[in-house]
Design a protein around this motif. Structure first.
Motif, PDB file in Angstrom:
ATOM      1  N   GLN A 197      68.729  12.115  95.956  1.00 36.27           N
ATOM      2  CA  GLN A 197      68.761  13.542  96.300  1.00 36.27           C
ATOM      3  C   GLN A 197      67.979  13.809  97.582  1.00 36.27           C
ATOM      4  N   VAL A 198      66.823  13.206  97.706  1.00 36.21           N
ATOM      5  CA  VAL A 198      65.977  13.430  98.883  1.00 36.21           C
ATOM      6  C   VAL A 198      66.618  12.815 100.126  1.00 36.21           C
ATOM      7  N   ILE A 199      67.181  11.593 100.011  1.00 40.30           N
ATOM      8  CA  ILE A 199      67.822  10.951 101.170  1.00 40.30           C
ATOM      9  C   ILE A 199      68.995  11.793 101.666  1.00 40.30           C
ATOM     10  N   ASN A 200      69.810  12.277 100.715  1.00 41.24           N
ATOM     11  CA  ASN A 200      70.946  13.103 101.111  1.00 41.24           C
ATOM     12  C   ASN A 200      70.509  14.434 101.706  1.00 41.24           C
ATOM     13  N   GLY A 201      69.486  15.046 101.077  1.00 37.92           N
ATOM     14  CA  GLY A 201      69.040  16.360 101.542  1.00 37.92           C
ATOM     15  C   GLY A 201      68.242  16.304 102.831  1.00 37.92           C
ATOM     16  N   ASN A 238      74.108   8.989 102.850  1.00 41.56           N
ATOM     17  CA  ASN A 238      73.921   8.315 101.568  1.00 41.56           C
ATOM     18  C   ASN A 238      72.964   7.131 101.712  1.00 41.56           C
ATOM     19  N   PHE A 239      72.610   6.557 100.584  1.00 45.36           N
ATOM     20  CA  PHE A 239      71.628   5.476 100.575  1.00 45.36           C
ATOM     21  C   PHE A 239      72.084   4.289 101.427  1.00 45.36           C
ATOM     22  N   SER A 240      73.374   3.922 101.295  1.00 43.08           N
ATOM     23  CA  SER A 240      73.872   2.754 102.019  1.00 43.08           C
ATOM     24  C   SER A 240      73.753   2.933 103.526  1.00 43.08           C
ATOM     25  N   ASN A 241      74.183   4.090 104.033  1.00 43.91           N
ATOM     26  CA  ASN A 241      74.095   4.332 105.472  1.00 43.91           C
ATOM     27  C   ASN A 241      72.643   4.412 105.939  1.00 43.91           C
ATOM     28  N   TYR A 242      71.772   4.992 105.071  1.00 49.37           N
ATOM     29  CA  TYR A 242      70.355   5.118 105.411  1.00 49.37           C
ATOM     30  C   TYR A 242      69.717   3.731 105.577  1.00 49.37           C
TER      31      TYR A 242
END
Length: 574
Positions: A499-503, A508-512
């Motif tokens: 939720q925090v990564i997206n917000g 998303n987690f993978s791209n991050y």
């Protein structure tokens, strides 16, 4: 185990001209005397001489004789002569096929097929289609190979060529296994069994071997194991070449592996290896070493896996060197054949010299001039485009390099700001701290952080924790780094972390994670210290990518450049 086994030379052997030029034969090469000697013989006799030369190991001489007969092909030749000429095409193609020159073999087969079909005859057509199918299968074009085999099979009954029909049926049975069509393979297997009475012991082994392949493809591993065990005993009892026994052991361990029986897998794997080594055919079973490495890796026996992998690489290199040696010998063979082509063609060209030849030469010169102008223009355009492309790559590299530099600076400043804010907040908290309720409230707040939706402050705190892990450690370089792992490192759960990564970062987690990996990969590709000697693939593995293809795709998508090009530009700019 699967298959039994031009540029057609522009040849000429004009009999009348040979008689005129006999006195000058030495000027045309080492085979001119032979050509002159046989030029007046019937084609059937020349083919027999070629067969004798081939049996005595003089392949080049045999090829010359077959080509003399091939050149005699024309539209008005009688039926018997046409059959002899077609046979010469098959034999010439087979010589090239045996030497690994499949392109030339294919051209001889196609030319011979035209000779057969040009006179309305059918004899030998099946063999030509079978051989053409074999060539396509060598290039792993199994669909086209199967098509030619089926066409050949339709002609077999008319030709009454039982031997070719048997070979075609076994080829089609094995080929359909590789195409993932066990039902079709089973149909051709039944047909091949019908012709077993006339087969030799090698053919019987191959038919049984195909049956085992089909059974394994159908998932009946127990029956397949029984069949391959029987074949191993048969190979020994009937005195077949040792590789046949090894083929049976190879398929045994593959069947046991698919069935999940690792003890039997290892037993027959070792037996295959020992037998091949004892009989000096290990070079035919390099795949066994690769399979052993994979099997031990799956079992967690890392040391043995690495040992087999090293042996596989060493033997592959050795075989490559042998093939290179064979290629050199083939180059010499091809050179001799090309000289012979020119030698035979020269005899006819002496006959046909005329104003038409001069016209052809003029046309060729004009065409060459036009072609040269076109090529020159193309090279100029290509040079300009390449220059623009290199400029674009340089710009992309500079952008990525500057972005990484700015990002590192921003991260350092952000870390300093976070530290300063934390210190101020701690001082403020110290000033307003009161005994009792505050401590309890902190505990409740922590429980809230763990069990309910996050407020803005908690999201900010969690975002800082995530950034701390990603910036201050290389946990993300592990190939099994996951959302759950990151959540564990920051003391939260995967839902809140996602939720925090997206917000916060709008991804998303993978791209991050990929952005951090690519940024670190850029640094290591440009590094002239500890990572300077690593390959591009090794750099990709060091930042968490098992697959080299995945690393290249993600790196190019993120930076606009391939890793190898980025490394090259980084080193040229260092």
């Amino acid at each position: 185990m699967m298959f039994y086994s031009c540029r057609r030379a522009v040849v000429a052997a004009a009999c009348a001209l040979v008689c005129v030029l006999c006195a000058h034969a030495a000027d045309y090469g080492k085979y001119t005397g032979l050509i002159n000697k046989v030029s007046k013989l019937p084609s059937e006799n020349i083919v027999k001489l070629g067969d004798r030369s081939l049996a005595q190991g003089r392949g080049e001489e045999a090829m010359v004789l077959y080509m003399v007969v091939c050149e005699r092909a024309d539209d008005v030749m009688p039926g018997r002569e046409r059959g002899v000429c077609a046979s010469a095409h098959v034999k010439a193609g087979d010589i090239y096929y045996g030497r690994g020159d499949y392109t030339r073999a294919l051209e001889f087969y196609v030319s011979g097929l035209k000779v057969c079909e040009g006179g309305g005859g059918r004899d030998g057509i099946a063999k030509f289609y079978k051989n053409i199918g074999n060539v396509y299968c060598q290039y792993q074009d199994y669909e086209k190979g199967a098509g030619y085999f089926k066409t050949a099979y339709e002609h077999c009954k008319a030709d009454r060529d039982v031997d070719t029909e048997r070979k075609l049926l076994t080829n089609l049975a094995a080929l359909n296994v590789y195409l993932g069509k066990p039902a079709e393979a089973r149909k051709y297997q039944r047909e091949s069994l019908r012709l077993m009475a006339g087969g030799d012991k090698v053919n019987r082994f191959i038919v049984g071997f195909n049956g085992g392949l089909i059974t394994a493809a159908e998932g009946r591993y127990g029956d397949a194991v029984a069949e391959f065990r029987r074949l191993a005993r048969q190979a020994v009892a009937e005195g077949l070449a040792p590789q046949y026994e090894c083929y049976a052991y190879q398929e045994l361990y593959k069947a046991f592996r698919k069935a999940g029986r690792m003890d039997s897998t290892l037993y027959y794997l070792a037996k295959c290896e020992r037998t091949a080594l004892r009989h000096g055919v290990s070079h035919m079973f390099v795949e066994t070493l690769k399979d052993a490495s994979e099997i031990y890796e799956e079992m967690g026996r890392r040391a043995e896996s690495l040992e087999y992998k090293a042996r596989f690489l060493e033997m592959s290199d050795s075989i490559f060197n042998l093939r290179k040696f064979d290629a050199v010998k083939n180059v010499q063979f091809q050179y001799e054949m090309e000289k012979t082509d020119k030698e035979i063609s020269g005899l006819r060209l002496q006959q046909e010299r005329s104003r038409q030849t001069i016209a052809y030469q003029r046309a060729a010169m004009a065409f060459g001039l036009v072609a040269m102008l076109v090529v020159t223009a193309f090279l100029v355009i290509l040079y300009r485009q390449n220059k623009k492309l290199n400029s674009s790559y340089a710009g992309l590299y500079a952008l990525n390099r500057d972005f990484i530099t700015r990002q590192d600076l921003m991260n350092r400043r952000h870390a300093e700001d976070v530290e300063r804010i934390s210190r101020l907040e701690a001082e403020a908290e110290e000033l307003r701290r009161t005994p009792g309720p505050a401590a309890d409230g902190g505990a409740k707040e922590e429980r809230k952080y763990k069990s309910s939706n996050l407020n803005d402050e908690q999201q900010q705190a969690l975002a800082e924790a995530i950034a701390g892990v990603m910036e201050n450690s290389e946990e993300f370089c592990s190939d099994d780094f996951s959302l759950d792992r990151l959540a564990a490192l920051v003391g939260s759960n995967s839902k809140y972390v996602s939720q925090v990564i997206n917000g916060t970062y709008h991804k998303n987690f993978s791209n991050y994670v990929n952005e951090y990996r690519v940024r670190l990969a850029c640094k290591r590709l440009a590094d002239d210290g500890a990572y300077a000697n690593l390959t591009v693939k090794a750099v990709g593995e060091s930042v968490g990518y098992k697959s080299h293809a995945t690393f290249v795709n993600i790196f190019k998508k993120t930076t606009g450049l391939t890793p190898s090009l980025y490394q090259k530009m980084a080193r040229s700019n260092s």
